[in-house]
Design a protein around this motif. Structure first.
Motif, mmCIF file in Angstrom:
data_model
loop_
_atom_site.group_PDB
_atom_site.id
_atom_site.type_symbol
_atom_site.label_atom_id
_atom_site.label_comp_id
_atom_site.label_asym_id
_atom_site.label_seq_id
_atom_site.Cartn_x
_atom_site.Cartn_y
_atom_site.Cartn_z
ATOM 1 N N LEU A 184 0.834 -1.207 0.000
ATOM 2 C CA LEU A 184 0.000 0.000 0.000
ATOM 3 C C LEU A 184 0.867 1.254 0.000
ATOM 4 C CD1 LEU A 184 -2.826 1.313 0.290
ATOM 5 C CD2 LEU A 184 -2.571 1.079 2.771
ATOM 6 N N VAL A 185 1.913 1.239 0.822
ATOM 7 C CA VAL A 185 2.819 2.383 0.913
ATOM 8 C C VAL A 185 3.554 2.611 -0.408
ATOM 9 C CG1 VAL A 185 4.963 3.187 1.981
ATOM 10 C CG2 VAL A 185 3.126 2.278 3.411
ATOM 11 N N LYS A 186 4.056 1.539 -1.007
ATOM 12 C CA LYS A 186 4.788 1.664 -2.272
ATOM 13 C C LYS A 186 3.913 2.268 -3.358
ATOM 14 C CE LYS A 186 8.370 -1.892 -1.919
ATOM 15 N NZ LYS A 186 8.878 -3.185 -2.477
ATOM 16 N N LEU A 187 2.668 1.807 -3.457
ATOM 17 C CA LEU A 187 1.751 2.310 -4.482
ATOM 18 C C LEU A 187 1.468 3.793 -4.265
ATOM 19 C CD1 LEU A 187 -0.123 1.808 -6.878
ATOM 20 C CD2 LEU A 187 -1.903 1.106 -5.249
ATOM 21 N N HIS A 188 1.229 4.166 -3.025
ATOM 22 C CA HIS A 188 0.915 5.566 -2.709
ATOM 23 C C HIS A 188 2.105 6.467 -3.002
ATOM 24 C CE1 HIS A 188 -1.600 8.607 -0.795
ATOM 25 N NE2 HIS A 188 -0.551 9.014 -0.093
ATOM 26 N N LYS A 189 3.294 6.030 -2.625
ATOM 27 C CA LYS A 189 4.492 6.826 -2.888
ATOM 28 C C LYS A 189 4.720 7.003 -4.393
ATOM 29 C CE LYS A 189 7.096 5.949 1.379
ATOM 30 N NZ LYS A 189 7.385 7.358 1.729
ATOM 31 N N THR A 190 4.479 5.953 -5.147
ATOM 32 C CA THR A 190 4.645 6.040 -6.601
ATOM 33 C C THR A 190 3.728 7.105 -7.189
ATOM 34 O OG1 THR A 190 5.299 3.717 -6.777
ATOM 35 C CG2 THR A 190 4.465 4.778 -8.769
ATOM 36 N N ARG A 191 2.476 7.116 -6.747
ATOM 37 C CA ARG A 191 1.519 8.104 -7.251
ATOM 38 C C ARG A 191 1.936 9.526 -6.891
ATOM 39 N NH1 ARG A 191 -3.932 4.866 -5.310
ATOM 40 N NH2 ARG A 191 -4.145 3.490 -7.138
ATOM 41 N N LEU A 192 2.308 9.731 -5.626
ATOM 42 C CA LEU A 192 2.690 11.074 -5.203
ATOM 43 C C LEU A 192 3.998 11.520 -5.849
ATOM 44 C CD1 LEU A 192 1.731 11.341 -1.413
ATOM 45 C CD2 LEU A 192 0.372 11.778 -3.437
ATOM 46 N N ASN A 193 4.938 10.590 -6.000
ATOM 47 C CA ASN A 193 6.217 10.953 -6.605
ATOM 48 C C ASN A 193 6.063 11.355 -8.075
ATOM 49 O OD1 ASN A 193 7.490 10.530 -4.201
ATOM 50 N ND2 ASN A 193 8.647 8.739 -4.839
ATOM 51 N N GLU A 194 5.087 10.771 -8.757
ATOM 52 C CA GLU A 194 4.815 11.174 -10.145
ATOM 53 C C GLU A 194 4.354 12.625 -10.185
ATOM 54 O OE1 GLU A 194 1.986 8.348 -11.552
ATOM 55 O OE2 GLU A 194 3.484 6.791 -11.941
#
Length: 321
Positions: A212-222
């Motif tokens: 869950l954390v990895k997915l959220h970070k990917t979205r925000l980092n984009e």
């Protein structure tokens, strides 16, 4: 290597600094808890500056120091959670020439890994899942160690833990170094929790939250990736938080806070906690660094608004090497 879990990752640093007493080398841009851990354990500290490229421990300065001084241990911190730099040749140099030196590879800001790195020469690999770490469980830390670690039975007071950061926050806010008396109070307090945790339950909780954390970070980092490229330090530095460097940090932070959004400084130079005259590479560089949160507390809408503020008001950071 042996797997060990506890309520707090700092407990492992404390334990090894007590076991291997003497001078410990740590970088200037490390959490103040590590500094206190080592002092509480009866060891002493020599602060090392950071390298301009990696923004991590300057290994050349460490090598020079080792030539002329006895050293008990080294904490090499992955300062922004990046594993880009391979330090095994540095570890090999130490073990070949100074085999008695204990090496901690501090990965507390890195994504947790569930197996020990193969063939590492570090004596300990350390991870944390405490407050504001990559995966924030609100507690916990674990390590892989080359030797068995005994349990630690020491008192712990939650009230002391709550007060612990206040001394350092006050020093940052006022610019006044921490006095010897105040530092003794810190070291004598029962802020450090050495309690064992249920390993199976702990890792089940960690693994469940990690994806869950990895997915959220990917979205925000984009989203954060649309910030003016001159202000982005490096893509490798954005797992723990998304890190940028701006020439007018105070102004940008004020604009962010005015909109009910959040960002933060990176670690305060440890030397400044004890001397206003302290100078280092990190002392200068950190003046421009902003941590943009990419954890579960931040929404995509909040990240977009933060980007708009930075692109409108931020100026590139200039540093004369």
């Amino acid at each position: 290597m042996y797997l060990n879990t506890r309520a707090r990752a700092s407990s492992f640093i404390y334990q090894q600094a007590r076991e291997f007493k003497g001078v410990w080398l740590i970088p200037d841009n490390i959490c103040h808890a590590v500094y206190v851990d080592i002092c509480m354990a009866g060891s002493t500290i020599e602060l090392m500056d950071v390298d301009l490229e990696s923004l991590e421990l300057d290994t050349n300065k460490v090598s020079d120091y080792l030539k002329h001084n006895q050293v008990a241990g080294i904490v090499l911190v992955r300062a922004f959670g990046s594993l880009k730099v391979n330090y095994e040749s540095f570890f090999a140099f130490i073990k070949d020439h100074y085999p008695e030196v204990y090496i901690i590879d501090d990965r507390c800001l890195c994504f947790p890994q569930f197996t020990a790195p193969k063939d590492t020469l570090a004596d300990m690999i350390l991870y944390s899942t405490g407050y504001s770490k990559v995966v924030d469980l609100g507690y916990g830390g674990y390590c892989f160690s080359k030797s068995r670690l005994e349990t630690i039975s020491m008192d712990f007071l939650e009230s002391d833990e709550e007060k612990f950061d206040s001394f350092f926050k006050e020093s940052i806010d006022t610019g006044v170094p921490i006095s010897e008396q105040s530092f003794k109070i810190i070291c004598d307090s029962l802020w450090l929790n050495h309690a064992q945790v249920n390993t199976s339950k702990y890792f089940d909780e960690l693994k469940e939250k990690l994806d869950l954390v990895k997915l959220h970070k990917t979205r925000l980092n984009e989203i954060y990736g649309t910030i003016n490229q001159e202000m982005i330090i490096s893509p490798e530095f954005n797992d723990w938080r998304f890190n940028i460097v701006v020439g007018n940090r105070s102004e940008v932070l004020k604009k962010i806070f005015e909109q009910g959004l959040f960002a933060s400084h990176h670690y305060y130079p440890l030397g400044l906690f004890f001397s206003t005259q302290y100078k280092s590479v990190w002392n200068t560089l950190r003046e421009g660094i902003l941590n943009l949160f990419n954890d579960l507390r931040v929404t995509e809408e909040g990240a977009i608004r933060t980007v708009n503020i930075i692109n409108e008001y931020g100026r590139p950071f200039k540093y004369d090497k």
